[in-house]
Design a protein around this motif. Sequence first.
Motif, mmCIF file in Angstrom:
data_model
loop_
_atom_site.group_PDB
_atom_site.id
_atom_site.type_symbol
_atom_site.label_atom_id
_atom_site.label_comp_id
_atom_site.label_asym_id
_atom_site.label_seq_id
_atom_site.Cartn_x
_atom_site.Cartn_y
_atom_site.Cartn_z
ATOM 1 N N UNK A 204 24.471 53.536 40.759
ATOM 2 C CA UNK A 204 24.167 53.581 39.321
ATOM 3 C C UNK A 204 22.818 52.936 39.009
ATOM 4 N N UNK A 205 22.533 51.823 39.695
ATOM 5 C CA UNK A 205 21.252 51.145 39.463
ATOM 6 C C UNK A 205 20.074 52.065 39.784
ATOM 7 N N UNK A 206 20.303 52.999 40.710
ATOM 8 C CA UNK A 206 19.222 53.883 41.140
ATOM 9 C C UNK A 206 19.113 55.165 40.313
ATOM 10 N N UNK A 207 20.264 55.741 39.899
ATOM 11 C CA UNK A 207 20.196 57.063 39.252
ATOM 12 C C UNK A 207 20.409 57.035 37.736
ATOM 13 N N UNK A 208 20.927 55.929 37.210
ATOM 14 C CA UNK A 208 21.220 55.864 35.775
ATOM 15 C C UNK A 208 20.113 55.125 35.027
ATOM 16 N N UNK A 209 19.751 55.638 33.847
ATOM 17 C CA UNK A 209 18.777 54.915 33.010
ATOM 18 C C UNK A 209 19.362 53.593 32.551
ATOM 19 N N UNK A 210 20.645 53.635 32.173
ATOM 20 C CA UNK A 210 21.349 52.426 31.764
ATOM 21 C C UNK A 210 22.648 52.327 32.572
ATOM 22 N N UNK A 211 22.621 51.569 33.685
ATOM 23 C CA UNK A 211 23.790 51.527 34.577
ATOM 24 C C UNK A 211 25.085 51.080 33.890
ATOM 25 N N UNK A 212 24.970 50.282 32.823
ATOM 26 C CA UNK A 212 26.189 49.817 32.148
ATOM 27 C C UNK A 212 26.777 50.896 31.234
ATOM 28 N N UNK A 213 25.972 51.916 30.911
ATOM 29 C CA UNK A 213 26.464 53.073 30.161
ATOM 30 C C UNK A 213 26.089 54.335 30.926
ATOM 31 N N UNK A 214 26.781 54.587 32.045
ATOM 32 C CA UNK A 214 26.359 55.664 32.944
ATOM 33 C C UNK A 214 26.447 57.058 32.335
ATOM 34 N N UNK A 217 27.836 58.938 36.856
ATOM 35 C CA UNK A 217 28.983 58.410 37.618
ATOM 36 C C UNK A 217 29.807 57.495 36.713
ATOM 37 N N UNK A 218 30.984 57.972 36.359
ATOM 38 C CA UNK A 218 31.822 57.274 35.375
ATOM 39 C C UNK A 218 33.025 56.593 36.028
ATOM 40 N N UNK A 219 33.545 55.588 35.328
ATOM 41 C CA UNK A 219 34.742 54.885 35.783
ATOM 42 C C UNK A 219 35.925 55.303 34.920
ATOM 43 N N UNK A 220 37.030 55.667 35.559
ATOM 44 C CA UNK A 220 38.286 55.838 34.815
ATOM 45 C C UNK A 220 39.080 54.576 35.107
#
Length: 230
Positions: A204-214, A217-220
């Motif tokens: 997430x740190x690499x591909x998401x602009x905002x890793x805390x709001x992906x 790649x999402x978490x269920x």
Amino acid sequence: MSRKVLVVDDEKLIVKGVRFSLEQDGMEVDCAYDGEEAVEKAKENKYDIILLDLMLPKMDGLEVCQQIREFSNVPIVMLTAKGEDMDKILGLEYGADDYITKPFNILEVKARIKAIMRRAGSDHEEKEKARTIEVGDLRMDCESRRVFISGKEINLTAKEFDVLELLVFNPNKVYSRENLLNIVWGYEYPGDVRTVDVHIRRLREKIEKNPSEPKYVHTKWGVGYYFQAQ
């Protein structure tokens, strides 16, 4: 075609034993006895796998791993005398694909190498099926194992790529951490599910602009992880 392995350890007896055993299986083996030599050899040669000791002269195994990851996605197996979980996960955080705790059985080492080679082979078959996939501003080239966000290449480790590839090709399917561990790392992998969390976080740190709001790649919560482009 014989597999080429780099064995890095400052204990010459260990290197000699591992080298002999791998050569008996028809592998080509190079050796390095300190961190600087390991990085030089990894730059000069193309290896199928690197066995890398954690405690090394001149540069420790984690630093070696980090430096190699700057130019190569070769599978790296850390050899560590330390048994603590956090040390193992730390090793994986630096871009290692697997770890083996010393003292190890050479048969275990060979089984682990063969498992990684098998997965590399099945990766190749998957790549033949679908070479490139684009979702939103994410593009994956499965043949060259490269990932781009808005046209800019993102440097993923081998395992980060494997996790992302599995999720991308199965959108909206939720994978539990145990599932991901079994599929990506293999049933014989001795690590625990925190390994998956570490890799998802780094991905997430690499591909998401905002890793805390992906966005991808999402978490269920309470179940696992899934891919969905928002």
